[in-house]
Design an enzyme around this catalytic site. Structure first.
Site, PDB file in Angstrom:
ATOM      1  N   TYR A 157       1.383  -0.872  -0.319  1.00 16.53           N
ATOM      2  CA  TYR A 157      -0.259  -0.246   0.144  1.00 16.53           C
ATOM      3  C   TYR A 157       0.539   1.488  -0.237  1.00 16.53           C
ATOM      4  O   TYR A 157       1.034   2.373  -0.808  1.00 16.53           O
ATOM      5  CB  TYR A 157      -0.946  -0.395   0.811  1.00 16.53           C
ATOM      6  N   CYS A 188      -6.188  -4.348  -7.952  1.00 17.47           N
ATOM      7  CA  CYS A 188      -6.585  -4.525  -6.071  1.00 17.47           C
ATOM      8  C   CYS A 188      -5.483  -5.744  -5.334  1.00 17.47           C
ATOM      9  O   CYS A 188      -5.008  -5.515  -4.429  1.00 17.47           O
ATOM     10  CB  CYS A 188      -7.821  -3.910  -5.788  1.00 17.47           C
ATOM     11  N   HIS A 189      -6.152  -6.859  -6.325  1.00 14.53           N
ATOM     12  CA  HIS A 189      -5.645  -8.036  -5.316  1.00 14.53           C
ATOM     13  C   HIS A 189      -4.044  -8.152  -4.862  1.00 14.53           C
ATOM     14  O   HIS A 189      -3.497  -8.903  -5.008  1.00 14.53           O
ATOM     15  CB  HIS A 189      -5.833  -9.279  -5.787  1.00 14.53           C
ATOM     16  N   GLU A 215      -1.165 -15.989 -10.568  1.00 10.74           N
ATOM     17  CA  GLU A 215      -0.380 -15.887 -11.106  1.00 10.74           C
ATOM     18  C   GLU A 215       0.374 -16.266 -11.007  1.00 10.74           C
ATOM     19  O   GLU A 215       2.059 -16.175 -11.100  1.00 10.74           O
ATOM     20  CB  GLU A 215      -0.587 -14.031 -10.637  1.00 10.74           C
TER      21      GLU A 215
END
Length: 250
Positions: A157, A188-189, A215
């Site tokens: 973040y 956003c993950h 991923e």
């Protein structure tokens, strides 16, 4: 303003589209293209499509001018271990009334789940949700996340706040992630805590874990180990976060 990638190519999709009508019994006013109280922008006719995915049902919505939203409806029990996604179902015929932004979105999601190496060749649809019509920090953060943090990478973040021009705005970044109307495509993950904890996710922690594991397993096939982002900031290979690290945000 409409945000659009410099591409006009059309792509097909093997995800299953189902026409979905707005039901006033289960929803308030459907999303609109202009922030005008109590009325729809008549120039913006919304279309909704339901897609099948390894995560369960996904609803995509948009108008002729751009994509408005991706909703993860879920309802599937997910395994957090990396695994191969099942083969996509065959789609008979041509989907009815698929606008170009929805076609591009469906094709992108299909590639994400079933053929991630093809993502780089696909156009990102234009965005026309009200968030992208305003000059705001949320819009800036979401756009920076889309452009900088690639498949198989993670960012904190605090790092994302710095990339968006305000290193002290980590909490505001968390708010921007909660406001993201286009999850997965705007990833956003991939935003986690500096400590390595997962942080929050509007689709649920199980979904966030699954996406990062998906991923991570794909990225490791292409290039084992972590990777640095284009700015030289700390971007870790996805899949390295453990399921026991959930709480907090930095």
């Amino acid at each position: 303003m409409i945000l659009r990638e410099p591409s006009t190519r059309r792509w097909g999709t093997s995800l299953t589209p189902i026409h979905l009508r707005w039901d006033p019994r289960v929803s308030k006013m459907p999303p609109n293209c202009a922030q005008v109280p109590d009325r729809m922008d008549k120039a913006c006719e919304m279309t909704y499509k339901m897609l099948n995915s390894p995560l369960g049902k996904i609803e995509i919505s948009g108008c002729e001018q751009g994509l408005h939203g991706i909703r993860l409806l879920g309802k599937k029990t997910l395994k957090t271990e990396p695994m191969e996604a099942p083969a996509p179902p065959e789609v008979p015929g041509v989907p009815e009334r698929m606008t170009e932004p929805l076609m591009q979105c469906a094709a992108w999601l299909n590639a994400y789940f079933y053929e991630p190496t093809a993502i780089k060749e696909l156009p990102v649809p234009a965005f026309h949700h009200p968030i992208f019509q305003q000059d705001s920090f949320t819009r800036q953060v979401l756009w920076k996340l889309l452009k900088v943090v690639k498949f198989g990478e993670m960012v904190s973040y605090q790092q994302l706040a710095a990339l968006a021009g305000n290193p002290k705005a980590a909490r505001a970044v968390g708010g921007a992630m909660r406001s993201n109307p286009i999850p997965i495509l705007i990833p956003c993950h991939r935003v986690v805590c500096s400590s390595g904890a997962m942080g929050n996710y509007s689709g649920g922690l199980a979904v966030k874990e699954w996406l990062l594991a998906h991923e991570g397993s794909q990225a490791q096939k292409a290039a084992p180990g972590g990777s640095l982002g284009p700015t030289g900031t700390w971007l870790r290979a996805a899949g390295s976060t453990t399921s026991s690290q959930h709480a907090g945000r930095n």
